[in-house]
Design a protein around this motif. Structure first.
Motif, PDB file in Angstrom:
ATOM      1  N   ILE A   1       0.838  -1.211   0.000  1.00 21.68           N
ATOM      2  CA  ILE A   1       0.000   0.000   0.000  1.00 21.68           C
ATOM      3  C   ILE A   1       0.872   1.261   0.000  1.00 21.68           C
ATOM      4  N   THR A   2       2.113   1.103  -0.461  1.00 21.72           N
ATOM      5  CA  THR A   2       3.052   2.223  -0.403  1.00 21.72           C
ATOM      6  C   THR A   2       2.621   3.374  -1.312  1.00 21.72           C
ATOM      7  N   PRO A   3       2.470   4.584  -0.749  1.00 23.71           N
ATOM      8  CA  PRO A   3       2.178   5.725  -1.621  1.00 23.71           C
ATOM      9  C   PRO A   3       3.424   6.088  -2.449  1.00 23.71           C
ATOM     10  N   GLU A   4       3.197   6.834  -3.516  1.00 24.75           N
ATOM     11  CA  GLU A   4       4.301   7.223  -4.393  1.00 24.75           C
ATOM     12  C   GLU A   4       5.331   8.063  -3.613  1.00 24.75           C
ATOM     13  N   SER A   5       6.566   7.885  -3.945  1.00 29.45           N
ATOM     14  CA  SER A   5       7.729   8.605  -3.394  1.00 29.45           C
ATOM     15  C   SER A   5       7.868   8.517  -1.867  1.00 29.45           C
ATOM     16  N   ALA A   6       7.324   7.477  -1.278  1.00 27.68           N
ATOM     17  CA  ALA A   6       7.509   7.257   0.161  1.00 27.68           C
ATOM     18  C   ALA A   6       8.918   6.697   0.398  1.00 27.68           C
ATOM     19  N   PRO A   7       9.503   6.968   1.568  1.00 26.43           N
ATOM     20  CA  PRO A   7      10.850   6.443   1.836  1.00 26.43           C
ATOM     21  C   PRO A   7      10.844   5.003   2.347  1.00 26.43           C
ATOM     22  N   ILE A   8       9.647   4.484   2.596  1.00 22.95           N
ATOM     23  CA  ILE A   8       9.517   3.108   3.076  1.00 22.95           C
ATOM     24  C   ILE A   8       8.424   2.411   2.273  1.00 22.95           C
ATOM     25  N   GLU A   9       8.484   1.070   2.257  1.00 22.99           N
ATOM     26  CA  GLU A   9       7.400   0.283   1.660  1.00 22.99           C
ATOM     27  C   GLU A   9       6.522  -0.231   2.785  1.00 22.99           C
ATOM     28  N   LEU A  10       5.221  -0.145   2.581  1.00 19.50           N
ATOM     29  CA  LEU A  10       4.274  -0.623   3.595  1.00 19.50           C
ATOM     30  C   LEU A  10       3.457  -1.760   3.013  1.00 19.50           C
ATOM     31  N   TRP A  11       3.446  -2.889   3.718  1.00 18.63           N
ATOM     32  CA  TRP A  11       2.689  -4.068   3.281  1.00 18.63           C
ATOM     33  C   TRP A  11       1.668  -4.409   4.367  1.00 18.63           C
ATOM     34  N   ASN A  12       0.418  -4.493   3.968  1.00 18.17           N
ATOM     35  CA  ASN A  12      -0.642  -4.757   4.945  1.00 18.17           C
ATOM     36  C   ASN A  12      -1.271  -6.135   4.743  1.00 18.17           C
ATOM     37  N   HIS A  13      -1.676  -6.699   5.835  1.00 16.43           N
ATOM     38  CA  HIS A  13      -2.428  -7.967   5.807  1.00 16.43           C
ATOM     39  C   HIS A  13      -3.366  -7.906   6.991  1.00 16.43           C
ATOM     40  N   GLY A  14      -4.634  -7.596   6.732  1.00 25.06           N
ATOM     41  CA  GLY A  14      -5.569  -7.404   7.842  1.00 25.06           C
ATOM     42  C   GLY A  14      -5.075  -6.281   8.732  1.00 25.06           C
ATOM     43  N   GLU A  15      -4.969  -6.581  10.010  1.00 26.38           N
ATOM     44  CA  GLU A  15      -4.541  -5.572  10.985  1.00 26.38           C
ATOM     45  C   GLU A  15      -3.017  -5.422  11.025  1.00 26.38           C
ATOM     46  N   ASN A  16      -2.336  -6.336  10.357  1.00 25.73           N
ATOM     47  CA  ASN A  16      -0.876  -6.349  10.469  1.00 25.73           C
ATOM     48  C   ASN A  16      -0.219  -5.514   9.378  1.00 25.73           C
ATOM     49  N   GLN A  17       0.942  -4.982   9.712  1.00 28.54           N
ATOM     50  CA  GLN A  17       1.690  -4.178   8.744  1.00 28.54           C
ATOM     51  C   GLN A  17       3.182  -4.488   8.856  1.00 28.54           C
ATOM     52  N   ILE A  18       3.806  -4.547   7.697  1.00 23.97           N
ATOM     53  CA  ILE A  18       5.255  -4.759   7.666  1.00 23.97           C
ATOM     54  C   ILE A  18       5.890  -3.614   6.893  1.00 23.97           C
ATOM     55  N   VAL A  19       6.995  -3.119   7.439  1.00 19.66           N
ATOM     56  CA  VAL A  19       7.674  -1.963   6.847  1.00 19.66           C
ATOM     57  C   VAL A  19       9.010  -2.415   6.267  1.00 19.66           C
ATOM     58  N   LEU A  20       9.253  -2.028   5.027  1.00 20.04           N
ATOM     59  CA  LEU A  20      10.522  -2.371   4.375  1.00 20.04           C
ATOM     60  C   LEU A  20      11.151  -1.099   3.818  1.00 20.04           C
TER      61      LEU A  20
END
Lengths: 365, 185
Positions: free
Chosen positions: A22-41
């Motif tokens: 769900i990463t917005p454009e030009s964000a410095p991190i990648e956001l991955w969601n699964h239900g209530e959980n989120q992982i940041v890369l």
């Protein structure tokens, strides 16, 4: 392991497990969601940044906590997972009967592959030993994911058999051939050309594979994603796939081929009388074609046999209309237009004292 | 004890005690806001504290901030004419804080009274931590040949409202910026 490789490993897992980027454009991190959980890369452009390793380690730790998968383990076996997705498939939930059939389908694909690829003395023993190192893993959620571990089986009492020794463990040979067969099936099933059962068998796709595939691709499924994770213990060649995708059109093709196979019977014929009808070598082809005419159960058939240059030139020394006798495996199709096709030849007898023995592999791998 | 003394009553170096004071200030704000944090065992990336928010409404649900803590009690560190606090950063600190990073980095400078005795006011029922910390964003500043003198407007006080605002901005992936554009010499 480099940050890039570590991130690739994490991404592969997230995609398999159905995490959404769900990463917005030009964000410095990648956001991955699964239900209530989120992982940041870290994003690719900052993968070497000093903060990135901590983000990746935190992601691996979260995956272990949420998905119960330890990405830090260097696995010692090959793995296959098949993700079945569709609107009627819940989150790790499928109609019981469909799930069982699908699991059996995957088992049959693995077992039939082993069986058709081992053509040496002691076949049953080797197949059984290989299968004893194939483990069913607990299915995963993220649609419905069937998983198996495919061991890198090495025959224990393999004193004389050197058939596979140059290729790595027998387990890896069979596992990689299984993956290649799945890829071949994807290409064949999506082709606009309709293949005859004999042509399918030449590339290793038989009725058992088609039936197992249809069972695996259960009624609720709309797509199937095969994922092969190759153990770093052995080198894997570039032509072995890691991912193969199927959709409903592939399933429909497989169902059509099952019907076609059911109208056929396999015959082993010894010295079946035939007449050489025609020789041809299509432009740019790598094999020549020899046409034969034969009669079986009072029905006349025309058959084409593809062969390499040496045998083609040897046969071409014989005149058209020459009577010969063919020994080998044939496939007879019993529908309105009855057809006899050559699956494989063992020998061609061209005279009372002159027989050409043919050393032909059973299937094309 | 004054800014000229090198060791405090307990015998440790005053420079280490300044770190403790700066950390105590941040810890108090984090406690008030119920924010999690951790500190790296070795600060080799100019980071003293990583702050973690939870259940934020932005796209990054658990936003983070990385803080580099500094403390100064030098006489003249406050420029009363311009209302700025002045801090000198090493080239390493400056470069670490100015480069674009996945997690936002914030320089936090605590202004301590010159006398160590005055750092904490101990009252009958409370203690008061003196004076105030200020925040500054160096992200995007130009390269430097050596160390840099940073002048932080005194309007950039670090209090609980500002800390939570910064986390909200991080949660929405809004780049953190200074209230008044940079004063770098």
């Amino acid at each position: 392991m480099s940050n890039k490789k570590l991130k690739d490993k994490v991404l592969k897992h997230l995609k398999i497990m159905g995490w959404k980027n769900i990463t917005p454009e030009s964000a410095p991190i990648e956001l991955w969601n699964h239900g209530e959980n989120q992982i940041v890369l870290p994003v690719d452009s900052l993968i070497q940044h000093s903060q990135s390793i901590a983000l990746l380690e935190a992601a691996i730790s979260s995956i272990f906590e949420i998905d119960k998968v330890n990405l830090n383990l260097e696995f010692e076996v090959d793995r296959v997972s098949v993700q079945a997705s569709g609107q009627n498939i819940g989150y790790g939930r499928i109609i019981y009967q469909e799930g069982l059939k699908a699991l059996s389908g995957l088992y049959e694909i693995i077992k039939n592959n082993a069986s058709s690829n081992i053509n040496i003395k002691g076949k049953t023993k080797y197949v059984n030993e290989y299968m004893s190192e194939v483990h069913m893993m607990a299915p995963d959620s993220g649609s419905m994911i069937y998983k198996a571990e495919l061991g890198l089986y090495e025959p224990q009492e393999d004193n004389d058999n050197e058939s596979f020794q140059d290729l790595g463990s027998l387990g890896r040979v069979l596992n990689s051939r299984c993956a290649k067969l799945v890829l071949k099936a994807a290409k064949t099933f999506e082709s606009s050309r309709e293949f005859s059962p004999a042509e399918l068998m030449h590339v290793g796709i038989d009725i058992k594979f088609c039936e197992a595939f249809v069972n695996l691709f259960s009624a609720s499924s709309e797509t199937l994603r095969f994922q092969f994770d190759w153990s770093p213990k052995e080198i894997v060649s570039d032509d072995v796939p890691t991912e193969v995708l199927f959709n409903i059109a592939h399933k429909e093709a497989a169902q059509k081929y099952v019907k076609a196979f059911k109208k056929t019977e396999s015959l082993s014929l010894v010295e079946q009388p035939a007449i050489i009808e025609k020789y041809s070598w299509p432009q740019d082809a790598t094999k020549g074609k020899v046409s034969f005419k034969t009669s079986l159960d009072n029905i006349d058939y025309s058959m084409t046999y593809e062969t390499d240059e040496i045998l083609y030139l040897r046969l071409k020394q014989e005149k058209v209309k020459k009577e010969v006798a063919l020994s080998g495996k044939f496939l007879r199709t019993k529908n309105k237009k009855s057809k006899l096709e050559i699956l494989s030849l063992v020998s061609i007898k061209i005279g009372p004292q002159d027989t050409l023995d043919i050393d032909e592999p059973d299937i094309d791998n | 004890l004054s800014a000229n003394e090198t060791h405090g009553k307990g015998g440790s170096a005053v420079c280490l005690s300044k770190e403790s004071l700066s950390y105590a200030y941040i810890s108090a704000l984090l406690a008030k806001l119920s924010l999690n944090h951790n500190s790296p065992i070795i600060d080799d990336q100019s980071i003293d504290v990583t702050v973690y928010g939870r259940k934020f409404s932005g796209v990054w649900r658990e936003p983070q901030l990385q803080l580099q803590l500094k403390c100064t009690n030098k006489s003249g560190c406050i420029d009363k004419k311009t209302d700025e606090i002045i801090i000198d950063l090493s080239k390493k600190n400056y470069d670490d804080l100015r480069t674009f990073s996945p997690i936002p980095k914030v320089l936090v400078v605590h202004h301590a009274p010159s006398s160590q005795e005055e750092w904490i006011k101990e009252n009958t029922n409370s203690i008061e931590l003196m004076n105030m910390s200020y925040w500054y964003i160096l992200g995007g500043l130009s390269d430097s040949d050596g160390g840099k003198r940073i002048r932080i407007p005194l309007s950039q006080k670090l209090d609980s409202d500002r800390l939570i605002e910064m986390l909200k901005e991080a949660s929405n992936l809004i780049p953190l910026t200074n209230l008044v554009l940079s004063n770098v010499e």
